[in-house]
Structures are given as C-alpha cells and as structure tokens.
Design an enzyme around this catalytic site. Structure first.
Site, PDB file in Angstrom:
ATOM      1  N   ALA A  66       0.818  -1.149   0.013  1.00  0.00           N
ATOM      2  CA  ALA A  66      -0.077  -0.025  -0.002  1.00  0.00           C
ATOM      3  C   ALA A  66       0.821   1.201  -0.267  1.00  0.00           C
ATOM      4  CB  ALA A  66      -0.722  -0.107   1.135  1.00  0.00           C
ATOM      5  N   GLY A 111       0.811  -4.755   1.135  1.00  0.00           N
ATOM      6  CA  GLY A 111      -0.590  -5.013   0.324  1.00  0.00           C
ATOM      7  C   GLY A 111      -0.416  -5.612  -1.028  1.00  0.00           C
ATOM      8  N   GLU A 114      -0.763  -9.343  -0.352  1.00  0.00           N
ATOM      9  CA  GLU A 114      -2.281  -9.483  -0.017  1.00  0.00           C
ATOM     10  C   GLU A 114      -3.008  -9.450  -1.353  1.00  0.00           C
ATOM     11  OE1 GLU A 114      -2.216  -6.213   2.772  1.00  0.00           O
ATOM     12  OE2 GLU A 114      -2.843  -7.430   4.433  1.00  0.00           O
ATOM     13  N   GLU A 134       4.554  -4.846   7.367  1.00  0.00           N
ATOM     14  CA  GLU A 134       3.723  -4.065   8.190  1.00  0.00           C
ATOM     15  C   GLU A 134       4.191  -3.862   9.661  1.00  0.00           C
ATOM     16  OE1 GLU A 134       2.518  -6.452   6.178  1.00  0.00           O
ATOM     17  OE2 GLU A 134       0.884  -5.366   4.830  1.00  0.00           O
TER      18      GLU A 134
HETATM   19  N1  DAK Z   1       4.680   3.151  -0.948  1.00  0.00           N
HETATM   20  C1  DAK Z   1       4.997   4.237  -1.676  1.00  0.00           C
HETATM   21  N2  DAK Z   1       5.974   4.417  -2.258  1.00  0.00           N
HETATM   22  C2  DAK Z   1       6.948   3.288  -2.418  1.00  0.00           C
HETATM   23  C3  DAK Z   1       6.635   1.983  -1.809  1.00  0.00           C
HETATM   24  C4  DAK Z   1       5.271   2.040  -1.215  1.00  0.00           C
HETATM   25  N3  DAK Z   1       4.919   0.919  -0.571  1.00  0.00           N
HETATM   26  N4  DAK Z   1       7.544   1.050  -2.096  1.00  0.00           N
HETATM   27  C5  DAK Z   1       8.530   1.781  -2.737  1.00  0.00           C
HETATM   28  N5  DAK Z   1       8.070   3.128  -3.075  1.00  0.00           N
HETATM   29  C6  DAK Z   1       8.721   4.290  -4.026  1.00  0.00           C
HETATM   30  C7  DAK Z   1       9.657   4.831  -3.092  1.00  0.00           C
HETATM   31  O1  DAK Z   1       9.529   5.766  -2.117  1.00  0.00           O
HETATM   32  C8  DAK Z   1      10.573   5.334  -4.321  1.00  0.00           C
HETATM   33  O2  DAK Z   1      10.210   6.455  -4.619  1.00  0.00           O
HETATM   34  P1  DAK Z   1      10.909   7.803  -5.092  1.00  0.00           P
HETATM   35  O3  DAK Z   1      11.962   8.001  -3.925  1.00  0.00           O
HETATM   36  O4  DAK Z   1      11.877   7.414  -6.058  1.00  0.00           O
HETATM   37  O5  DAK Z   1       9.953   8.993  -5.376  1.00  0.00           O
HETATM   38  C9  DAK Z   1      10.426   4.321  -5.383  1.00  0.00           C
HETATM   39  O6  DAK Z   1       9.052   3.669  -5.026  1.00  0.00           O
HETATM   40  C10 DAK Z   1      11.506   3.361  -5.787  1.00  0.00           C
HETATM   41  O7  DAK Z   1      11.796   2.444  -4.490  1.00  0.00           O
HETATM   42  P2  DAK Z   1      13.239   2.379  -3.516  1.00  0.00           P
HETATM   43  O8  DAK Z   1      14.221   3.530  -4.098  1.00  0.00           O
HETATM   44  O9  DAK Z   1      12.958   2.303  -2.291  1.00  0.00           O
HETATM   45  O10 DAK Z   1      13.622   1.192  -4.357  1.00  0.00           O
HETATM   46  P3  DAK Z   1      14.767   0.270  -3.854  1.00  0.00           P
HETATM   47  O11 DAK Z   1      15.004  -0.872  -4.851  1.00  0.00           O
HETATM   48  O12 DAK Z   1      15.923   0.807  -3.180  1.00  0.00           O
HETATM   49  O13 DAK Z   1      13.810  -0.600  -2.587  1.00  0.00           O
HETATM   50  C11 DAK Z   1      12.015  -1.909  -1.474  1.00  0.00           C
HETATM   51  C12 DAK Z   1      12.533  -1.503  -3.033  1.00  0.00           C
HETATM   52  C13 DAK Z   1      10.657  -2.663  -2.115  1.00  0.00           C
HETATM   53  C14 DAK Z   1      12.741  -2.664  -0.819  1.00  0.00           C
HETATM   54  C15 DAK Z   1      11.675  -0.339  -0.850  1.00  0.00           C
HETATM   55  O14 DAK Z   1      11.351   0.487  -1.858  1.00  0.00           O
HETATM   56  C16 DAK Z   1      10.549  -0.689   0.120  1.00  0.00           C
HETATM   57  O15 DAK Z   1      11.045  -1.461   1.048  1.00  0.00           O
HETATM   58  N6  DAK Z   1       9.420  -0.221  -0.070  1.00  0.00           N
HETATM   59  C17 DAK Z   1       8.289  -0.410   0.987  1.00  0.00           C
HETATM   60  C18 DAK Z   1       7.880  -1.712   1.086  1.00  0.00           C
HETATM   61  C19 DAK Z   1       6.928  -2.017   2.346  1.00  0.00           C
HETATM   62  O16 DAK Z   1       7.186  -1.670   3.357  1.00  0.00           O
HETATM   63  N7  DAK Z   1       5.764  -2.341   1.618  1.00  0.00           N
HETATM   64  C20 DAK Z   1       4.567  -2.520   2.629  1.00  0.00           C
HETATM   65  C21 DAK Z   1       3.549  -1.201   2.650  1.00  0.00           C
HETATM   66  S1  DAK Z   1       2.516  -1.430   3.963  1.00  0.00           S
HETATM   67  C22 DAK Z   1      -4.273  -1.107   6.129  1.00  0.00           C
HETATM   68  C23 DAK Z   1      -4.447  -0.929   4.662  1.00  0.00           C
HETATM   69  C24 DAK Z   1      -3.434  -1.468   4.178  1.00  0.00           C
HETATM   70  C25 DAK Z   1      -2.400  -1.969   4.677  1.00  0.00           C
HETATM   71  C26 DAK Z   1      -2.143  -2.103   6.173  1.00  0.00           C
HETATM   72  C27 DAK Z   1      -3.520  -1.530   6.763  1.00  0.00           C
HETATM   73  N8  DAK Z   1      -5.612  -0.718   6.754  1.00  0.00           N
HETATM   74  C28 DAK Z   1      -6.317   0.606   6.487  1.00  0.00           C
HETATM   75  C29 DAK Z   1      -5.986  -1.289   7.954  1.00  0.00           C
HETATM   76  C30 DAK Z   1      -1.112  -2.328   4.048  1.00  0.00           C
HETATM   77  C31 DAK Z   1       0.083  -1.625   4.426  1.00  0.00           C
HETATM   78  C32 DAK Z   1       1.296  -2.041   3.286  1.00  0.00           C
HETATM   79  O17 DAK Z   1       1.392  -2.776   2.081  1.00  0.00           O
END
Ligand code: DAK
Length: 260
Positions: A66, A111, A114, A134
C-alpha cells in the site's frame, strides 16, 4: 474516468490487468485501488473473458505494498476507509466469477502480497520477493494478510512471516506454497498466458463453479462443503457446455464450449 494507474488489455478470451505505477513500484494508493475496482467490474461484466492475469508494470515490482506516503498521515477514520476500500476490491477479485492468475514479476510486499493472495493462482519470476513488512511500519496487514496468509501457508509460517516482516525469495515462496511455480523473468508472462489459455479451453461455467465450490467449501465443515459441491455439480447439467463436453467426448471430436 480514464484508467492510468491500471491498464486493461484483452487477448482473445484472456484479460491482462497491469498495475501501472512503476515509479512508485506500483504501490497501491486510493486512486489505483479505485481504478482497479473499475477494471475488475469491466472484466466481471465481459462474457468473453474466461481467465484473467494480474501483473505489475516494470521490471522491479508486482506491487511493493500500500502507498506509504499516502498512509503516513492518515487519521483513524481515513485508515479505516482505506482498509475498507482495499478489502472490497480484493474480495471482489477473490469472488470474481473467473479465474485470476497473479504473475508476480518482482517485489510483492505488504498490500501487494495481500493482493496476490486474493488471486486464485500465483506464479512468480525468479526475481520476485515476498513479505508482509507491516509490523515494521507500526501497523498490521490491513488487506486480509493475517487471514489469507495463514490459510495458504499454515499458521506457523504465516506468523513467522508477519511477526518478523522478513522478505523471502521466490524459491522459498514456492517451498512454503505461497506460489505454485517459478520461472525466469522473460518467461513469466508467456507461462501466465499458457496457464490462462489452458484454463480458458475448459467450460467457463464449470470453472466458475469449481472456483466457487473451493472458495466456499474451504470456509465450512466438510458436510456443508460437500452439499455445496453436489449443488454446483447438479447445476452443470443445466448448461449447454455440459452437453457439448460429453457429446464431444463420445463422438471423439474437439469440444466447442459456448459459455452457456
Ligand atoms: N509506498 C509508496 N512508495 C513506495 C513504496 C510503497 N509501499 N515502495 C516503494 N515506493 C517508492 C519509493 O519511495 C521510491 O520513490 P522515489 O523516492 O523514487 O520517489 C520508489 O518507489 C522506488 O523505491 P526505492 O528507491 O525504495 O527502491 P529500492 O530498490 O531501493 O527498494 C523496496 C525497493 C521494495 C525494498 C523498498 O522500496 C521498500 O522497502 N518499499 C516499501 C515496502 C513496504 O514496506 N511495503 C509494505 C507497505 S505497508 C491497512 C491497509 C493496508 C495495509 C495495512 C493496513 N488498513 C487500512 C487497515 C497495507 C500496508 C502495506 O502494504
């Protein structure tokens, strides 16, 4: 509304849906979820679509979760609204009356994982990485991860992945049953199409009823589940495709299903 974060294309009886925000690694923001909802609705209503492939644009990610930038400052009310929207779209995919294959071409996180788990079949590229990070962001999986992960890979493995937030590679995902098969990146879409086409050759109504029987049956006791199976089995005999499938077998000729 113009669909820009989600692209739909049709190839014969197959629909290919691509999440298209490669600059943000296809992260799901509200806009993307709303577009995905519209595209799923279009596919739902299209009688010519017998199978669906869901994938991500670019070489790096299926969906990296997400959208963290959007979620960062959400209030409780906004968080709930966002969770409700995601759950609605994912449940719509799970209940879609057509099989959905997730072709996981890279990061499949939070997400994104998921979303993949709400599809019927998951295949992955050797480059794909999986995880539910998360807890490390101070939240719980909010789009069904705590529920679907345990159903897919068992409680112990689901708890390990969700509590640690660690990333696993495609081979580990294969080993624990999170994905069905793994292919070289350049072969992934070809394999997804082959799989979708082999499903689309079967009677679409029978495939739909199988999906429904499996999805419903897994949630209830075996007697109720078998009753449901008996119901859908009977229902097949009201279709032209049942007559066609069995007649073609007896006459030793190719089948020509009409989705009727
Ligand atoms: N959201 C927004 N932007 C994201 C993103 C994300 N999840 N993942 C990557 N990006 C963006 C980065 O910010 C970056 O943008 P710029 O800085 O270039 O503008 C671009 O994509 C490229 O990412 P990186 O530069 O970080 O690329 P790397 O190869 O260095 O790293 C990575 C790739 C996948 C390891 C890293 O980007 C990363 O750790 N990303 C986040 C992964 C993550 O934590 N995903 C889980 C998100 S939390 C709920 C509803 C939904 C959810 C929970 C509760 N409720 C309402 C109850 C769900 C939650 C989630 O999914």
């Amino acid at each position: 509304m113009e669909e820009k974060n989600v692209v739909l294309s049709k190839e014969g009886n197959i629909a290919v849906i691509t999440i298209n925000r490669p600059k943000a690694l296809n992260a799901l923001n509200t806009e993307t979820l709303l577009e995905l909802n519209n595209v799923i609705e279009a596919v739902e209503l299209d009688d010519e679509v017998y199978a669906v492939i869901l994938t991500g644009a670019g070489e790096k990610a299926f969906v990296a979760g997400a959208d963290i930038s959007e979620m960062k400052n959400m209030t409780v009310v906004e968080g709930r609204k966002f969770g409700k929207l995601g759950n609605k779209v994912f449940r719509r995919i799970e209940n879609l009356e057509k099989p959905v294959i997730a072709a996981l071409n890279g990061f499949t996180l939070g997400g994104g994982c998921e979303l993949a788990m709400s599809c019927d079949i998951r295949i992955a590229s050797t480059k794909a990485k999986f995880g539910q990070p998360e807890a490390g962001l101070g939240i719980t999986p909010g789009f069904g991860g705590t529920q679907r992960m345990a159903r897919l890979v068992g409680m112990g493995m689901a708890k390990e992945l969700i509590f640690t937030g660690k990333m696993i590679d495609a081979n580990e995902a294969l080993r624990i049953g999170l994905v069905n098969s793994v292919f070289e990146p350049e072969k992934l879409m070809e394999e997804a199409r082959a799989l979708a086409n082999s499903i689309a050759l079967n009677a679409p109504i029978a495939v739909r009823l199988c999906k429904s029987a499996i999805n419903r049956g897994i949630q209830c006791d075996i007697d109720t589940a078998l009753m449901y199976e008996t119901e859908v089995f009977g229902e097949c005999f009201a279709t032209e495709d049942q007559k066609e499938g069995m007649t073609a077998f007896v006459e030793r000729r190719a089948k020509n299903f009409k989705n009727r």
